[in-house]
Design a protein around this motif. Structure first.
Motif, PDB file in Angstrom:
ATOM      1  N   THR A 112     -40.475 -46.062 -12.158  1.00  0.00           N
ATOM      2  CA  THR A 112     -39.190 -46.324 -12.807  1.00  0.00           C
ATOM      3  C   THR A 112     -39.259 -45.917 -14.272  1.00  0.00           C
ATOM      4  OG1 THR A 112     -38.863 -48.242 -11.349  1.00  0.00           O
ATOM      5  CG2 THR A 112     -37.462 -48.103 -13.310  1.00  0.00           C
ATOM      6  N   ILE A 113     -38.158 -45.347 -14.766  1.00  0.00           N
ATOM      7  CA  ILE A 113     -38.052 -45.082 -16.204  1.00  0.00           C
ATOM      8  C   ILE A 113     -36.781 -45.741 -16.714  1.00  0.00           C
ATOM      9  CG2 ILE A 113     -36.949 -42.827 -15.791  1.00  0.00           C
ATOM     10  CD1 ILE A 113     -38.308 -41.896 -18.433  1.00  0.00           C
ATOM     11  N   VAL A 114     -36.909 -46.518 -17.783  1.00  0.00           N
ATOM     12  CA  VAL A 114     -35.768 -47.220 -18.354  1.00  0.00           C
ATOM     13  C   VAL A 114     -35.704 -46.913 -19.847  1.00  0.00           C
ATOM     14  CG1 VAL A 114     -35.819 -49.073 -16.642  1.00  0.00           C
ATOM     15  CG2 VAL A 114     -37.138 -49.317 -18.740  1.00  0.00           C
ATOM     16  N   GLU A 115     -34.714 -47.491 -20.500  1.00  0.00           N
ATOM     17  CA  GLU A 115     -34.508 -47.247 -21.924  1.00  0.00           C
ATOM     18  C   GLU A 115     -35.757 -47.603 -22.714  1.00  0.00           C
ATOM     19  OE1 GLU A 115     -31.424 -48.638 -25.495  1.00  0.00           O
ATOM     20  OE2 GLU A 115     -31.190 -49.375 -23.452  1.00  0.00           O
ATOM     21  N   GLY A 116     -36.074 -46.782 -23.662  1.00  0.00           N
ATOM     22  CA  GLY A 116     -37.251 -46.987 -24.495  1.00  0.00           C
ATOM     23  C   GLY A 116     -37.759 -45.685 -25.100  1.00  0.00           C
ATOM     24  N   PRO A 117     -38.118 -44.689 -24.280  1.00  0.00           N
ATOM     25  CA  PRO A 117     -38.233 -44.812 -22.819  1.00  0.00           C
ATOM     26  C   PRO A 117     -39.493 -45.573 -22.419  1.00  0.00           C
ATOM     27  CG  PRO A 117     -38.845 -42.614 -23.507  1.00  0.00           C
ATOM     28  CD  PRO A 117     -38.391 -43.312 -24.744  1.00  0.00           C
ATOM     29  N   ARG A 118     -39.383 -46.223 -21.278  1.00  0.00           N
ATOM     30  CA  ARG A 118     -40.482 -47.026 -20.758  1.00  0.00           C
ATOM     31  C   ARG A 118     -40.685 -46.654 -19.290  1.00  0.00           C
ATOM     32  NH1 ARG A 118     -41.058 -52.437 -22.876  1.00  0.00           N
ATOM     33  NH2 ARG A 118     -43.061 -53.276 -22.189  1.00  0.00           N
ATOM     34  N   ILE A 119     -41.928 -46.377 -18.926  1.00  0.00           N
ATOM     35  CA  ILE A 119     -42.269 -46.030 -17.547  1.00  0.00           C
ATOM     36  C   ILE A 119     -43.075 -47.175 -16.945  1.00  0.00           C
ATOM     37  CG2 ILE A 119     -43.560 -44.477 -16.042  1.00  0.00           C
ATOM     38  CD1 ILE A 119     -43.020 -42.229 -18.027  1.00  0.00           C
TER      39      ILE A 119
END
Length: 215
Positions: A112-119
């Motif tokens: 998953t990749i979300v805002e940040g970006p953060r994996i």
């Protein structure tokens, strides 16, 4: 009792078939697997099933792209002594080894990749990576250009040197659980995933249908 056993058997068979049918296969062309682009409207998350062992030197690349087509990726490699990951335009040196992977050969990776970006990466429902990219965590000189402000909207998968991807499927929105208690994540929190079977509705319908026929 016989009727009940018959119902249980039918439900189990329905569950197994639905689970098998939920995975999309990737064709192998000239020794390489390359998936079509998978687009997302909300959380960008994919589940990938592999059957490779350490020492085979196979690897898979999960490419994140934004609406303009710009993209970067995380590469997972089955090296001689460990399974490693490497994030483009972030890691400027050698790949990093996962430290708490499950021992099973067959693995389901939820990426998953979300805002940040953060994996975040889960392997067989165990969190093995929660990586917030920043100037402090990334040493590559191209980090700012590549990742700052990057918003992924689709994923592509590639496997070379031994077609290790058994199948893939989208992670459903109701399978994503926000965890705000993560100490390292602070206010941003992070995302973990419950690997629920997508076919639960089908199985329940089959169960009710059989009950109606028998009783």
């Amino acid at each position: 009792m016989v009727h009940l056993l018959a119902v249980m058997l039918i439900v189990a068979l329905s569950l197994d078939k639905a689970e098998a049918d939920s995975w999309e296969e990737i064709e192998v062309v000239d020794g390489t697997q390359k998936s079509p682009s998978v687009d997302f409207e909300d959380v960008v998350s994919i589940q990938i099933k592999t059957d490779a062992e350490i020492g085979g030197y196979e690897h898979m690349m999960i490419k994140f792209r934004d609406d303009s087509g710009k993209g970067e990726m995380i590469e997972i490699t089955f090296n001689e002594f460990a399974i490693t990951y490497w994030i483009t335009a972030c890691h400027s040196t050698k790949p990093v080894a996962f430290t708490n992977l499950p021992s099973e050969v067959e693995k389901v990776w939820t990426i998953t990749i979300v805002e940040g970006p953060r994996i975040t990466v889960l392997c067989n429902d165990i969190e093995v990576l929660d990586f917030l990219m920043s100037a402090e965590t990334c040493t590559h000189s191209a980090f700012k250009t590549a990742w700052e402000g990057f918003v992924a909207t689709r994923i592509e998968m590639v496997s070379r040197y031994g077609a290790i991807i058994v199948g893939y499927r989208e992670t459903q929105e109701d399978e994503v659980i926000e965890d705000t208690d993560n100490e390292e994540g602070g206010d941003m929190g992070h995302y973990s995933h419950a690997l629920n079977c997508k076919a639960s509705g089908i199985v329940l319908a089959s169960f009710l249908c059989v009950l109606n026929l028998i009783f």
